[in-house]
Design an enzyme around this catalytic site. Structure first.
Site, PDB file in Angstrom:
ATOM      1  N   SER A 190       0.857  -1.192   0.000  1.00 43.95           N
ATOM      2  CA  SER A 190       0.000   0.000   0.000  1.00 43.95           C
ATOM      3  C   SER A 190       0.886   1.234   0.000  1.00 43.95           C
ATOM      4  CB  SER A 190      -0.870   0.007   1.259  1.00 43.95           C
ATOM      5  OG  SER A 190      -1.528   1.241   1.394  1.00 43.95           O
ATOM      6  N   TYR A 203      -1.170  -0.796  10.627  1.00 44.58           N
ATOM      7  CA  TYR A 203      -1.456  -1.089   9.211  1.00 44.58           C
ATOM      8  C   TYR A 203      -0.293  -0.583   8.354  1.00 44.58           C
ATOM      9  CZ  TYR A 203      -3.599  -1.058   4.597  1.00 44.58           C
ATOM     10  OH  TYR A 203      -3.843  -1.277   3.258  1.00 44.58           O
TER      11      TYR A 203
HETATM   12  N1  LIG Z   1      -8.824  -0.643  -0.930  1.00 46.77           N
HETATM   13  C1  LIG Z   1      -7.830   0.215  -0.868  1.00 46.77           C
HETATM   14  O1  LIG Z   1      -8.009   1.442  -0.931  1.00 46.77           O
HETATM   15  C2  LIG Z   1      -6.421  -0.314  -0.721  1.00 46.77           C
HETATM   16  C3  LIG Z   1      -5.365   0.606  -0.842  1.00 46.77           C
HETATM   17  C4  LIG Z   1      -4.065   0.158  -0.710  1.00 46.77           C
HETATM   18  C5  LIG Z   1      -3.818  -1.183  -0.489  1.00 46.77           C
HETATM   19  N2  LIG Z   1      -4.844  -2.061  -0.348  1.00 46.77           N
HETATM   20  C6  LIG Z   1      -4.506  -3.465  -0.089  1.00 46.77           C
HETATM   21  O2  LIG Z   1      -5.130  -4.275  -1.070  1.00 46.77           O
HETATM   22  C7  LIG Z   1      -5.431  -5.551  -0.520  1.00 46.77           C
HETATM   23  C8  LIG Z   1      -6.879  -5.891  -0.812  1.00 46.77           C
HETATM   24  O3  LIG Z   1      -7.685  -4.918  -0.175  1.00 46.77           O
HETATM   25  P1  LIG Z   1      -9.222  -4.708  -0.537  1.00 46.77           P
HETATM   26  O4  LIG Z   1      -9.476  -3.284  -0.334  1.00 46.77           O
HETATM   27  O5  LIG Z   1      -9.542  -5.361  -1.812  1.00 46.77           O
HETATM   28  O6  LIG Z   1      -9.889  -5.515   0.684  1.00 46.77           O
HETATM   29  P2  LIG Z   1     -11.367  -6.127   0.825  1.00 46.77           P
HETATM   30  O7  LIG Z   1     -12.290  -5.569  -0.172  1.00 46.77           O
HETATM   31  O8  LIG Z   1     -11.667  -5.991   2.270  1.00 46.77           O
HETATM   32  O9  LIG Z   1     -11.143  -7.675   0.459  1.00 46.77           O
HETATM   33  C9  LIG Z   1     -10.296  -8.440   1.257  1.00 46.77           C
HETATM   34  C10 LIG Z   1     -10.331  -9.880   0.796  1.00 46.77           C
HETATM   35  O10 LIG Z   1      -9.528 -10.641   1.711  1.00 46.77           O
HETATM   36  C11 LIG Z   1     -10.318 -11.637   2.356  1.00 46.77           C
HETATM   37  N3  LIG Z   1      -9.922 -11.771   3.747  1.00 46.77           N
HETATM   38  C12 LIG Z   1      -9.953 -10.831   4.708  1.00 46.77           C
HETATM   39  N4  LIG Z   1      -9.492 -11.331   5.871  1.00 46.77           N
HETATM   40  C13 LIG Z   1      -9.166 -12.620   5.629  1.00 46.77           C
HETATM   41  C14 LIG Z   1      -8.646 -13.658   6.410  1.00 46.77           C
HETATM   42  N5  LIG Z   1      -8.409 -13.492   7.723  1.00 46.77           N
HETATM   43  N6  LIG Z   1      -8.403 -14.861   5.852  1.00 46.77           N
HETATM   44  C15 LIG Z   1      -8.674 -15.073   4.533  1.00 46.77           C
HETATM   45  N7  LIG Z   1      -9.180 -14.118   3.727  1.00 46.77           N
HETATM   46  C16 LIG Z   1      -9.420 -12.908   4.263  1.00 46.77           C
HETATM   47  C17 LIG Z   1     -11.722 -11.109   2.258  1.00 46.77           C
HETATM   48  O11 LIG Z   1     -12.611 -12.185   2.421  1.00 46.77           O
HETATM   49  P3  LIG Z   1     -14.154 -11.928   2.859  1.00 46.77           P
HETATM   50  O12 LIG Z   1     -14.812 -11.623   1.567  1.00 46.77           O
HETATM   51  O13 LIG Z   1     -14.573 -13.184   3.489  1.00 46.77           O
HETATM   52  O14 LIG Z   1     -14.128 -10.751   3.781  1.00 46.77           O
HETATM   53  C18 LIG Z   1     -11.719 -10.506   0.856  1.00 46.77           C
HETATM   54  O15 LIG Z   1     -11.821 -11.507  -0.128  1.00 46.77           O
HETATM   55  C19 LIG Z   1      -5.094  -5.469   0.959  1.00 46.77           C
HETATM   56  O16 LIG Z   1      -3.863  -6.078   1.205  1.00 46.77           O
HETATM   57  C20 LIG Z   1      -5.037  -3.984   1.218  1.00 46.77           C
HETATM   58  O17 LIG Z   1      -4.179  -3.679   2.285  1.00 46.77           O
HETATM   59  C21 LIG Z   1      -6.148  -1.655  -0.468  1.00 46.77           C
END
Ligand SMILES: NC(=O)c1ccc[n+]([C@@H]2O[C@H](COP(=O)([O-])OP(=O)(O)OC[C@H]3O[C@@H](n4cnc5c(N)ncnc54)[C@H](OP(=O)(O)O)[C@@H]3O)[C@@H](O)[C@H]2O)c1
Length: 314
Positions: A190, A203
């Site tokens: 990130s 985080y």
């Molecule tokens: N969104 C942003 O703005 C952003 C920005 C920078 C970086 N990121 C990074 O991008 C990555 C994805 O983020 P996102 O925003 O797409 O997140 P998200 O929409 O919350 O999706 C997270 C995914 O991970 C799964 N998950 C969460 N906890 C878990 C666990 N304990 N064991 C197994 N699976 C788990 C979730 O499953 P469920 O569907 O069951 O919850 C979901 O499929 C992360 O590493 C985040 O730090 C995101």
């Protein structure tokens, strides 16, 4: 005489700085061209040549689901790893019927600690020709908060999901890629891991681990045929993000991944899409004290807003 010496030193310093800036601009321009411009013209790496299967963690929502869909669209079979069996089955069915590829689902809760979990996952993928590993799974706290207010349960989740999963899965899957001299490991860190961010301390630190770990692996395995990439996005509209509507600088996961996937093999560190490149560039041009103060004040404002909304709804 003294004046002459000083003048020449300043000219020398200016010349060195100008050459350094020029080289950085050239290298940035080249990676921008290869990562974004050429793929948008259809000139991109054939990811299927890296192996028949891609493994994607956190693949039932947000950015991970978008990677799974985009890789399937490019013809790869997908191993989906996430925690909800029901969401895994639904995502797998949708991918198979839309893209005609094979899928395999592995239910795993990465908040658990211990080697057993990783042995179980590895046993299910060890006989597959895995060309791409997307270490995407991640958790964040719901709203910005002071470190001492975060529960110990949340602290363990952050360490297990954001730090242990990427480390142990890479350790399990990278050796077979090295053996075949081809493959790609893509770690979704990130932008919050590129600078310290108060009120998101753990985080931000876990994402910094991921970013540093990835860059260190790039040194160790350079020239092996395996690409190792750190993706450092800014905001993307997902369940985790504070921003829930797409905007000019905040893409949907599908739009984000459509661009970021073209950077595999071309950008060792990528912000993932052009709008994030521009934001990141603007922020990195600010003096370090201003970056930190401005970010901290924005996060503080968001924390106050969250708290006010919570109080109102009680
Ligand atoms: N969104 C942003 O703005 C952003 C920005 C920078 C970086 N990121 C990074 O991008 C990555 C994805 O983020 P996102 O925003 O797409 O997140 P998200 O929409 O919350 O999706 C997270 C995914 O991970 C799964 N998950 C969460 N906890 C878990 C666990 N304990 N064991 C197994 N699976 C788990 C979730 O499953 P469920 O569907 O069951 O919850 C979901 O499929 C992360 O590493 C985040 O730090 C995101």
């Amino acid at each position: 005489m003294a004046c002459n010496w000083l003048q020449w030193s300043l000219v020398g310093l200016g010349a060195v700085t100008a050459v350094k800036l020029g080289l950085s601009a050239l290298s940035y321009g080249w990676s921008f061209l290869r990562g974004y411009v050429l793929p948008s013209l259809g000139i991109r790496k054939d990811l299927k040549r890296l192996g028949e299967w891609a493994v994607v963690t956190g693949s039932t929502d947000g950015i991970g689901k978008a990677y799974a869909e985009e890789l399937a669209r490019q013809g790869l079979n997908i191993v989906l790893i996430s925690r909800s069996e029901e969401k895994l089955r639904a995502t797998a069915e949708a991918i198979e019927s839309s893209h005609g590829v094979q899928t395999k689902v592995v239910q795993a809760d990465f908040s658990e600690s211990g080697q057993q979990l990783y042995d179980r996952i590895f046993n299910q993928v060890k006989n597959l020709n895995v060309g791409i590993l997307i270490n995407n799974v991640g958790v964040a706290y719901e709203n910005p908060e002071y470190f001492c207010e975060i529960t110990t349960d949340m602290l363990w989740q952050l360490v297990n999901v954001n730090v242990a999963a990427v480390t142990l899965l890479t350790h399990a899957i990278l050796p077979s890629m090295l053996g075949r001299k081809r493959g790609a490991v893509v770690n979704i860190a990130s932008f919050a891991g590129c600078y310290p961010i108060g009120l998101m301390s753990v985080y931000s630190a876990t994402k910094s681990y991921m970013h540093t770990f990835t860059q260190a692996l790039q040194q160790e395995y350079s020239g092996t045929g395996v690409t190792i990439q750190s993706v450092v996005p800014l905001f993307v509209v997902t369940k985790m993000s504070w921003i829930k509507q797409p905007r000019c600088f905040v893409p949907t996961p599908t739009d984000f991944v459509h661009r970021s996937i073209g950077t595999i093999g071309y950008q060792p560190v990528s912000r993932g899409c052009v709008s994030h490149e521009l934001q990141g560039l603007a922020i990195s041009c600010l003096p370090s004290w201003l970056q930190k103060t401005a970010t901290f004040n924005v996060v503080k404002f968001v924390m106050k807003k969250f708290k006010a909304e919570k109080q109102k709804s009680q």
